[in-house]
Design a protein around this motif. Structure first.
Motif, PDB file in Angstrom:
ATOM      1  N   ILE A  95       0.845  -1.210   0.000  1.00  0.00           N
ATOM      2  CA  ILE A  95       0.000   0.000   0.000  1.00  0.00           C
ATOM      3  C   ILE A  95       0.872   1.249   0.000  1.00  0.00           C
ATOM      4  CG2 ILE A  95      -2.136  -0.966   0.966  1.00  0.00           C
ATOM      5  CD1 ILE A  95      -1.275   0.081   3.731  1.00  0.00           C
ATOM      6  N   ASN A  96       0.427   2.201  -0.811  1.00  0.00           N
ATOM      7  CA  ASN A  96       1.124   3.477  -0.926  1.00  0.00           C
ATOM      8  C   ASN A  96       0.952   4.317   0.336  1.00  0.00           C
ATOM      9  OD1 ASN A  96       2.256   3.266  -3.435  1.00  0.00           O
ATOM     10  ND2 ASN A  96       0.467   4.087  -4.521  1.00  0.00           N
ATOM     11  N   PRO A  97       1.783   5.333   0.497  1.00  0.00           N
ATOM     12  CA  PRO A  97       1.680   6.169   1.700  1.00  0.00           C
ATOM     13  C   PRO A  97       0.280   6.766   1.931  1.00  0.00           C
ATOM     14  CG  PRO A  97       3.734   6.616   0.592  1.00  0.00           C
ATOM     15  CD  PRO A  97       2.967   5.684  -0.304  1.00  0.00           C
ATOM     16  N   ALA A  98      -0.437   7.123   0.868  1.00  0.00           N
ATOM     17  CA  ALA A  98      -1.751   7.756   1.058  1.00  0.00           C
ATOM     18  C   ALA A  98      -2.893   6.757   1.177  1.00  0.00           C
ATOM     19  CB  ALA A  98      -2.040   8.719  -0.092  1.00  0.00           C
ATOM     20  N   VAL A 135       2.785  -8.145   3.924  1.00  0.00           N
ATOM     21  CA  VAL A 135       2.171  -6.831   3.711  1.00  0.00           C
ATOM     22  C   VAL A 135       3.317  -5.838   3.601  1.00  0.00           C
ATOM     23  CG1 VAL A 135       0.770  -4.987   4.732  1.00  0.00           C
ATOM     24  CG2 VAL A 135       0.064  -7.371   5.003  1.00  0.00           C
ATOM     25  N   LEU A 136       3.298  -5.054   2.536  1.00  0.00           N
ATOM     26  CA  LEU A 136       4.342  -4.042   2.338  1.00  0.00           C
ATOM     27  C   LEU A 136       3.748  -2.650   2.550  1.00  0.00           C
ATOM     28  CD1 LEU A 136       6.899  -2.644   1.353  1.00  0.00           C
ATOM     29  CD2 LEU A 136       6.383  -3.375  -0.960  1.00  0.00           C
ATOM     30  N   VAL A 137       4.246  -1.977   3.579  1.00  0.00           N
ATOM     31  CA  VAL A 137       3.848  -0.586   3.811  1.00  0.00           C
ATOM     32  C   VAL A 137       4.912   0.294   3.157  1.00  0.00           C
ATOM     33  CG1 VAL A 137       3.475   1.197   5.577  1.00  0.00           C
ATOM     34  CG2 VAL A 137       2.636  -1.135   5.966  1.00  0.00           C
ATOM     35  N   MET A 138       4.509   0.985   2.091  1.00  0.00           N
ATOM     36  CA  MET A 138       5.459   1.868   1.404  1.00  0.00           C
ATOM     37  C   MET A 138       5.729   3.088   2.292  1.00  0.00           C
ATOM     38  SD  MET A 138       6.433   0.497  -1.380  1.00  0.00           S
ATOM     39  CE  MET A 138       7.418   1.871  -1.992  1.00  0.00           C
ATOM     40  N   THR A 139       7.003   3.351   2.515  1.00  0.00           N
ATOM     41  CA  THR A 139       7.352   4.485   3.373  1.00  0.00           C
ATOM     42  C   THR A 139       7.879   5.660   2.542  1.00  0.00           C
ATOM     43  OG1 THR A 139       9.345   3.172   3.849  1.00  0.00           O
ATOM     44  CG2 THR A 139       7.650   3.235   5.535  1.00  0.00           C
ATOM     45  N   VAL A 140       7.805   5.516   1.214  1.00  0.00           N
ATOM     46  CA  VAL A 140       7.964   6.639   0.268  1.00  0.00           C
ATOM     47  C   VAL A 140       6.918   6.420  -0.821  1.00  0.00           C
ATOM     48  CG1 VAL A 140      10.481   6.881   0.619  1.00  0.00           C
ATOM     49  CG2 VAL A 140       9.630   5.437  -1.253  1.00  0.00           C
ATOM     50  N   ASN A 141       6.695   7.430  -1.636  1.00  0.00           N
ATOM     51  CA  ASN A 141       5.862   7.213  -2.821  1.00  0.00           C
ATOM     52  C   ASN A 141       6.689   6.431  -3.825  1.00  0.00           C
ATOM     53  OD1 ASN A 141       3.284   8.653  -2.298  1.00  0.00           O
ATOM     54  ND2 ASN A 141       4.726  10.316  -1.876  1.00  0.00           N
ATOM     55  N   SER A 153      13.368  10.192   0.963  1.00  0.00           N
ATOM     56  CA  SER A 153      13.341  10.162   2.436  1.00  0.00           C
ATOM     57  C   SER A 153      12.097   9.473   2.961  1.00  0.00           C
ATOM     58  CB  SER A 153      13.358  11.587   2.994  1.00  0.00           C
ATOM     59  OG  SER A 153      14.519  12.222   2.567  1.00  0.00           O
ATOM     60  N   PHE A 154      12.276   8.688   4.001  1.00  0.00           N
ATOM     61  CA  PHE A 154      11.203   8.034   4.753  1.00  0.00           C
ATOM     62  C   PHE A 154      10.175   9.100   5.146  1.00  0.00           C
ATOM     63  CE2 PHE A 154       9.417   6.477   8.752  1.00  0.00           C
ATOM     64  CZ  PHE A 154       9.363   5.099   8.613  1.00  0.00           C
ATOM     65  N   ILE A 155       8.904   8.844   4.840  1.00  0.00           N
ATOM     66  CA  ILE A 155       7.868   9.848   5.128  1.00  0.00           C
ATOM     67  C   ILE A 155       7.493   9.793   6.608  1.00  0.00           C
ATOM     68  CG2 ILE A 155       5.478  10.535   4.638  1.00  0.00           C
ATOM     69  CD1 ILE A 155       5.889   9.462   1.775  1.00  0.00           C
ATOM     70  N   ALA A 156       7.663  10.926   7.262  1.00  0.00           N
ATOM     71  CA  ALA A 156       7.374  10.991   8.703  1.00  0.00           C
ATOM     72  C   ALA A 156       5.907  10.632   8.940  1.00  0.00           C
ATOM     73  CB  ALA A 156       7.664  12.396   9.209  1.00  0.00           C
ATOM     74  N   ILE A 177      14.800   3.539   3.905  1.00  0.00           N
ATOM     75  CA  ILE A 177      15.259   2.767   5.074  1.00  0.00           C
ATOM     76  C   ILE A 177      16.785   2.891   5.187  1.00  0.00           C
ATOM     77  CG2 ILE A 177      15.412   0.454   6.122  1.00  0.00           C
ATOM     78  CD1 ILE A 177      12.544   1.655   6.152  1.00  0.00           C
ATOM     79  N   ASN A 178      17.230   3.372   6.342  1.00  0.00           N
ATOM     80  CA  ASN A 178      18.660   3.499   6.633  1.00  0.00           C
ATOM     81  C   ASN A 178      18.863   3.152   8.109  1.00  0.00           C
ATOM     82  OD1 ASN A 178      17.902   5.787   8.162  1.00  0.00           O
ATOM     83  ND2 ASN A 178      18.091   7.112   6.370  1.00  0.00           N
ATOM     84  N   THR A 179      20.050   3.401   8.626  1.00  0.00           N
ATOM     85  CA  THR A 179      20.313   2.955  10.008  1.00  0.00           C
ATOM     86  C   THR A 179      19.424   3.662  11.042  1.00  0.00           C
ATOM     87  OG1 THR A 179      22.144   4.497  10.028  1.00  0.00           O
ATOM     88  CG2 THR A 179      22.702   2.190   9.660  1.00  0.00           C
ATOM     89  N   GLU A 180      18.875   4.814  10.699  1.00  0.00           N
ATOM     90  CA  GLU A 180      17.972   5.478  11.656  1.00  0.00           C
ATOM     91  C   GLU A 180      16.527   5.015  11.495  1.00  0.00           C
ATOM     92  OE1 GLU A 180      18.685   9.672  11.154  1.00  0.00           O
ATOM     93  OE2 GLU A 180      20.810   9.306  11.588  1.00  0.00           O
ATOM     94  N   THR A 181      16.048   5.057  10.250  1.00  0.00           N
ATOM     95  CA  THR A 181      14.627   4.735  10.042  1.00  0.00           C
ATOM     96  C   THR A 181      14.343   3.246  10.231  1.00  0.00           C
ATOM     97  OG1 THR A 181      15.061   4.608   7.667  1.00  0.00           O
ATOM     98  CG2 THR A 181      14.222   6.692   8.503  1.00  0.00           C
ATOM     99  N   ILE A 182      15.342   2.398  10.083  1.00  0.00           N
ATOM    100  CA  ILE A 182      15.102   0.957  10.265  1.00  0.00           C
ATOM    101  C   ILE A 182      14.682   0.693  11.713  1.00  0.00           C
ATOM    102  CG2 ILE A 182      17.458   0.181  10.893  1.00  0.00           C
ATOM    103  CD1 ILE A 182      17.016  -2.159   8.892  1.00  0.00           C
TER     104      ILE A 182
END
Ligand code: DX5
Ligand code: ZN
Length: 220
Positions: free
Chosen positions: A115-118, A134-140, A147-150, A178-183
């Protein structure tokens, strides 16, 4: 459940694809993520079954195929034949998610829905017990290195609750930024499966460091 890292080859150097895949495999990637884009569902055109088949020849890693295409049902068979282990389609791309999941299973693959962010997570409710991922898209979707969408952590934890409420053991995958912070944010929200492209293949110290730095945040 073991936390899995799926390395997205969208950020690999395609003139050295086999070598990059070997490096990711040796460094401990669990899956290889292959982003299929058709120029309709998303603007870019990327790869098709031929690339999946080529990957299959050079790795034993499960091939995690993410279809960002309209009419995904038309393509399940060719990706299954090419060697996909998991086929994930976008919920927004078909009115027949339930049938699509069945079709993927009939081809002998694991089935994922993205599913897309919106897109609100309640569209998943009647397929939750059927899907393997289930894949939650964290960017469009469409591009690497965004960047990971807050705020996506909230959606991840709501999907986590829905999965737990039906005792589902499906992977909860996140993809984008996804990077060392957002993971770490995604993991604490309940994700179990992490796609990363640029954080692995464009890591300044190389692919191995890209993977080991994220593994160390995950703590396994
Ligand atoms: C985005 C793709 C992603 C992409 C992620 O549309 O679905 O899989 O490769 O790239 P990064 O990890 O660089 O955000
Ligand atoms: Zn993807």
């Amino acid at each position: 459940m073991r936390l899995l890292l799926s390395a997205s080859i969208l950020s690999a150097d395609f003139s050295h694809l086999a070598d990059h895949i070997h490096q990711a495999e040796e460094a401990g990637a669990d899956w290889l993520h292959i982003d299929v884009m058709d120029g309709h569902f998303v603007p870019p055109i990327t790869m098709g079954p031929l690339v999946v088949e080529a990957c299959k020849r050079v790795t034993r890693l499960p091939l995690d195929v993410h279809l960002m295409v309209t009419h995904p049902e038309r393509h399940f068979e060719s990706f299954a034949r090419a060697g996909a282990s998991i086929i994930t389609f976008q919920q927004e791309a078909t009115p027949h998610a339930h049938r699509a999941v069945d079709a993927i299973h009939q081809l002998g693959c694991k089935a994922g829905i993205a599913i897309n962010p919106a897109t609100p997570e309640n569209v998943l409710l009647y397929v939750l017990q059927q899907v393997d991922l289930v894949l939650v898209m964290t960017v469009n979707p469409g591009y690497a290195a965004q960047s990971f969408i807050a705020g996506m952590e909230g959606k991840i934890s709501r999907v986590r609750q829905h999965l737990d409420s039906v005792n589902s053991t499906a992977w909860l995958q996140v993809d984008g930024g996804i990077n060392t912070e957002t993971i770490s944010l995604a993991r604490h929200a309940g994700a179990t499966n992490f796609v990363a492209g640029s954080a692995i293949f464009s890591h300044p110290q190389g692919i191995k460091d890209g993977i080991t730095s994220m593994r160390s945040v995950l703590g396994d």
